[in-house]
Design a protein around this motif. Structure first.
Motif, PDB file in Angstrom:
ATOM      1  N   VAL A 191       0.847  -1.144  -0.120  1.00  0.00           N
ATOM      2  CA  VAL A 191       0.027   0.143   0.049  1.00  0.00           C
ATOM      3  C   VAL A 191       0.913   1.102   0.117  1.00  0.00           C
ATOM      4  CG1 VAL A 191      -1.860   1.364   1.236  1.00  0.00           C
ATOM      5  CG2 VAL A 191      -1.587  -1.152   1.264  1.00  0.00           C
ATOM      6  N   ALA A 192       0.566   2.173  -0.902  1.00  0.00           N
ATOM      7  CA  ALA A 192       1.303   3.462  -0.885  1.00  0.00           C
ATOM      8  C   ALA A 192       0.918   4.372  -0.255  1.00  0.00           C
ATOM      9  CB  ALA A 192       1.339   3.909  -2.553  1.00  0.00           C
ATOM     10  N   VAL A 193       1.683   4.831   0.922  1.00  0.00           N
ATOM     11  CA  VAL A 193       1.296   5.862   1.899  1.00  0.00           C
ATOM     12  C   VAL A 193       2.427   7.043   1.743  1.00  0.00           C
ATOM     13  CG1 VAL A 193       0.074   3.893   3.343  1.00  0.00           C
ATOM     14  CG2 VAL A 193       2.594   4.740   3.871  1.00  0.00           C
ATOM     15  N   ASN A 194       1.793   8.038   2.299  1.00  0.00           N
ATOM     16  CA  ASN A 194       2.827   9.289   2.324  1.00  0.00           C
ATOM     17  C   ASN A 194       3.050   9.768   3.763  1.00  0.00           C
ATOM     18  OD1 ASN A 194       4.360  11.027   1.181  1.00  0.00           O
ATOM     19  ND2 ASN A 194       2.848  12.807   0.879  1.00  0.00           N
ATOM     20  N   ASP A 195       2.810   8.863   4.867  1.00  0.00           N
ATOM     21  CA  ASP A 195       3.082   9.253   6.321  1.00  0.00           C
ATOM     22  C   ASP A 195       4.007   8.129   6.753  1.00  0.00           C
ATOM     23  OD1 ASP A 195       2.844   9.499   8.956  1.00  0.00           O
ATOM     24  OD2 ASP A 195       0.642   9.015   8.919  1.00  0.00           O
ATOM     25  N   THR A 196       5.131   8.687   7.316  1.00  0.00           N
ATOM     26  CA  THR A 196       6.454   8.016   7.918  1.00  0.00           C
ATOM     27  C   THR A 196       6.129   7.339   9.112  1.00  0.00           C
ATOM     28  OG1 THR A 196       7.825   9.912   7.152  1.00  0.00           O
ATOM     29  CG2 THR A 196       8.672   8.290   8.768  1.00  0.00           C
ATOM     30  N   ALA A 197       5.252   7.745  10.078  1.00  0.00           N
ATOM     31  CA  ALA A 197       4.751   6.934  11.187  1.00  0.00           C
ATOM     32  C   ALA A 197       3.828   5.789  10.551  1.00  0.00           C
ATOM     33  CB  ALA A 197       3.646   7.767  11.834  1.00  0.00           C
ATOM     34  N   GLN A 198       3.171   5.784   9.708  1.00  0.00           N
ATOM     35  CA  GLN A 198       2.633   4.306   9.216  1.00  0.00           C
ATOM     36  C   GLN A 198       3.613   3.376   8.507  1.00  0.00           C
ATOM     37  OE1 GLN A 198      -0.619   6.365   6.379  1.00  0.00           O
ATOM     38  NE2 GLN A 198      -1.389   3.980   6.828  1.00  0.00           N
ATOM     39  N   VAL A 199       4.637   3.814   8.050  1.00  0.00           N
ATOM     40  CA  VAL A 199       5.664   3.099   7.493  1.00  0.00           C
ATOM     41  C   VAL A 199       6.734   2.461   8.622  1.00  0.00           C
ATOM     42  CG1 VAL A 199       7.978   3.011   6.321  1.00  0.00           C
ATOM     43  CG2 VAL A 199       6.133   4.476   5.195  1.00  0.00           C
ATOM     44  N   ASP A 200       6.698   3.361   9.893  1.00  0.00           N
ATOM     45  CA  ASP A 200       7.545   2.710  10.747  1.00  0.00           C
ATOM     46  C   ASP A 200       6.662   1.705  11.523  1.00  0.00           C
ATOM     47  OD1 ASP A 200       9.731   4.181  10.061  1.00  0.00           O
ATOM     48  OD2 ASP A 200       9.159   6.119  11.423  1.00  0.00           O
ATOM     49  N   LYS A 201       5.388   2.021  11.603  1.00  0.00           N
ATOM     50  CA  LYS A 201       4.506   0.931  12.388  1.00  0.00           C
ATOM     51  C   LYS A 201       4.441  -0.293  11.571  1.00  0.00           C
ATOM     52  CE  LYS A 201      -0.090   0.594  14.422  1.00  0.00           C
ATOM     53  NZ  LYS A 201      -1.506   1.508  14.406  1.00  0.00           N
ATOM     54  N   SER A 202       4.310  -0.410  10.368  1.00  0.00           N
ATOM     55  CA  SER A 202       4.352  -1.634   9.553  1.00  0.00           C
ATOM     56  C   SER A 202       5.577  -2.440   9.561  1.00  0.00           C
ATOM     57  CB  SER A 202       3.851  -1.005   8.046  1.00  0.00           C
ATOM     58  OG  SER A 202       5.024  -0.717   7.401  1.00  0.00           O
ATOM     59  N   ARG A 203       6.814  -2.099  10.126  1.00  0.00           N
ATOM     60  CA  ARG A 203       8.031  -2.748   9.868  1.00  0.00           C
ATOM     61  C   ARG A 203       7.819  -3.816  10.744  1.00  0.00           C
ATOM     62  NH1 ARG A 203      12.040   0.231   7.380  1.00  0.00           N
ATOM     63  NH2 ARG A 203      11.804   2.370   7.379  1.00  0.00           N
ATOM     64  N   ASP A 204       8.439  -4.957  10.186  1.00  0.00           N
ATOM     65  CA  ASP A 204       8.538  -6.287  10.911  1.00  0.00           C
ATOM     66  C   ASP A 204      10.071  -6.015  11.485  1.00  0.00           C
ATOM     67  OD1 ASP A 204       9.367  -9.184  11.520  1.00  0.00           O
ATOM     68  OD2 ASP A 204       7.646  -9.670  10.679  1.00  0.00           O
ATOM     69  N   GLY A 205      10.291  -6.178  12.874  1.00  0.00           N
ATOM     70  CA  GLY A 205      11.495  -6.034  13.553  1.00  0.00           C
ATOM     71  C   GLY A 205      12.490  -7.467  13.068  1.00  0.00           C
ATOM     72  N   THR A 206      12.031  -8.436  12.943  1.00  0.00           N
ATOM     73  CA  THR A 206      12.689  -9.661  12.764  1.00  0.00           C
ATOM     74  C   THR A 206      13.323  -9.467  11.263  1.00  0.00           C
ATOM     75  OG1 THR A 206      11.311 -11.168  14.132  1.00  0.00           O
ATOM     76  CG2 THR A 206      12.743 -12.098  12.628  1.00  0.00           C
ATOM     77  N   VAL A 207      12.271  -8.985  10.332  1.00  0.00           N
ATOM     78  CA  VAL A 207      12.860  -8.992   8.995  1.00  0.00           C
ATOM     79  C   VAL A 207      13.750  -7.840   8.934  1.00  0.00           C
ATOM     80  CG1 VAL A 207      12.120  -8.327   6.673  1.00  0.00           C
ATOM     81  CG2 VAL A 207      10.555  -9.898   7.963  1.00  0.00           C
ATOM     82  N   LEU A 208      13.747  -6.802   9.611  1.00  0.00           N
ATOM     83  CA  LEU A 208      14.537  -5.595   9.498  1.00  0.00           C
ATOM     84  C   LEU A 208      16.140  -5.902   9.925  1.00  0.00           C
ATOM     85  CD1 LEU A 208      14.883  -2.590   8.705  1.00  0.00           C
ATOM     86  CD2 LEU A 208      14.052  -2.122  11.061  1.00  0.00           C
ATOM     87  N   ALA A 209      15.932  -6.574  11.044  1.00  0.00           N
ATOM     88  CA  ALA A 209      17.195  -7.312  11.859  1.00  0.00           C
ATOM     89  C   ALA A 209      18.008  -8.218  10.803  1.00  0.00           C
ATOM     90  CB  ALA A 209      16.986  -7.939  12.818  1.00  0.00           C
ATOM     91  N   ARG A 210      17.196  -9.024   9.974  1.00  0.00           N
ATOM     92  CA  ARG A 210      17.854  -9.814   9.095  1.00  0.00           C
ATOM     93  C   ARG A 210      18.612  -9.217   7.735  1.00  0.00           C
ATOM     94  NH1 ARG A 210      13.669 -15.038   8.993  1.00  0.00           N
ATOM     95  NH2 ARG A 210      14.164 -16.055  10.960  1.00  0.00           N
ATOM     96  N   ALA A 211      17.832  -8.311   7.315  1.00  0.00           N
ATOM     97  CA  ALA A 211      18.127  -7.454   6.205  1.00  0.00           C
ATOM     98  C   ALA A 211      19.276  -6.620   6.577  1.00  0.00           C
ATOM     99  CB  ALA A 211      16.857  -6.542   5.927  1.00  0.00           C
ATOM    100  N   THR A 212      19.401  -6.008   7.777  1.00  0.00           N
ATOM    101  CA  THR A 212      20.511  -5.220   8.323  1.00  0.00           C
ATOM    102  C   THR A 212      21.623  -6.115   8.167  1.00  0.00           C
ATOM    103  OG1 THR A 212      19.086  -3.778   9.769  1.00  0.00           O
ATOM    104  CG2 THR A 212      21.301  -3.993  10.286  1.00  0.00           C
ATOM    105  N   SER A 213      21.600  -7.197   8.802  1.00  0.00           N
ATOM    106  CA  SER A 213      22.754  -8.618   8.923  1.00  0.00           C
ATOM    107  C   SER A 213      23.320  -8.736   7.621  1.00  0.00           C
ATOM    108  CB  SER A 213      22.288  -9.674   9.535  1.00  0.00           C
ATOM    109  OG  SER A 213      23.233 -10.532   9.693  1.00  0.00           O
ATOM    110  N   VAL A 214      22.289  -8.826   6.633  1.00  0.00           N
ATOM    111  CA  VAL A 214      22.932  -8.918   5.116  1.00  0.00           C
ATOM    112  C   VAL A 214      23.812  -7.751   4.653  1.00  0.00           C
ATOM    113  CG1 VAL A 214      22.179  -9.368   2.897  1.00  0.00           C
ATOM    114  CG2 VAL A 214      20.934 -10.617   4.414  1.00  0.00           C
TER     115      VAL A 214
END
Length: 237
Positions: A191-214
């Protein structure tokens, strides 16, 4: 004369495995200090061998081994990379290679990802990627029983706020000594949004951690290459 001539040894090993019939698991382990000026040629050989179903791993030896060369070679060949500083470390690495080879259950594993309108492929880490008009194909290669493989797929989006879309796909593979297998992948809704808060709320912490590791691993390899090229400023950055 001071050169290792890595491509010659690598070519000989790959040629020795090229004639083996289907159903055999094929893997090359290169042991070297990587002090050679032929990195592009070696990485090309490793990448081509992966296309033919041969995995290439590398072991760096010596206190002054070229980590960038040896790590890049293993990445191109979709194998393992390690540093060997004594006998036990050598035995441990080779034991791991033998166990993985003996335990390999599928080959030519790939994932086809279909992208919605407005979403485009940028780059992939952990698999060879080929993009076309409808999406991208990720070639993962051989996998052994119980292995988990992570691929980071970076995309760009040009969508108007409120627009929706879905990323879907399927995986396929060749069973060692058996037939082919496939599996569909549940669609990921966008879903395309223009609200940074919505983007941050939708983040999956586990996925983000794995992506950061890569990403961190990629940066480490880039830094090692920059340092070996004499570009200390870029390596520090």
């Amino acid at each position: 004369g001071g050169g290792t001539a890595i491509p010659l040894g690598l070519s000989r090993a790959l040629d020795a495995l090229a004639g083996e019939h289907a159903g055999r698991v094929r893997r090359v382990v290169l042991v070297s200090d990587g002090l050679d000026s032929s990195r592009p040629q070696s990485e090309s050989l490793a990448s081509t061998s992966f296309e033919r179903g041969i995995t290439v791993s590398s072991m760096g030896i010596g206190l002054d081994f070229d980590e960038s060369y040896m790590g890049g070679l293993a990445r191109a060949g979709h194998g393992n990379f390690g540093f060997v500083n004594d006998g036990p470390a050598l035995a441990s690495f080779l034991s791991r290679e033998l166990k993985e080879t003996a335990g390999t259950t599928v080959e030519a594993a790939s994932v086809r990802v279909m992208l919605p309108e407005g979403v485009h492929f940028v780059r992939a880490t952990g698999a060879d990627a080929r993009a076309d008009a409808s999406g991208v194909e990720l070639k993962v290669g051989s996998m052994f029983a119980g292995e988990e493989r992570r691929v980071l797929l970076e995309l760009s989006a040009n969508m108007n706020e409120g627009n929706t879309g879905a990323v879907s796909g399927y995986a396929s593979w060749q069973r060692v000594g058996a037939g082919q297998g496939t599996a569909s992948i549940p669609a990921l809704q966008l879903v395309a949004v223009n609200d940074t808060a919505q983007v941050d709320k939708s983040r999956d912490g586990t996925v983000l951690a794995r992506a950061t590791s890569v990403t961190a691993s990629e940066r480490q390899l880039e830094a090692a290459k920059a340092y070996s090229d004499g570009d200390k400023g870029r390596a520090d950055a």
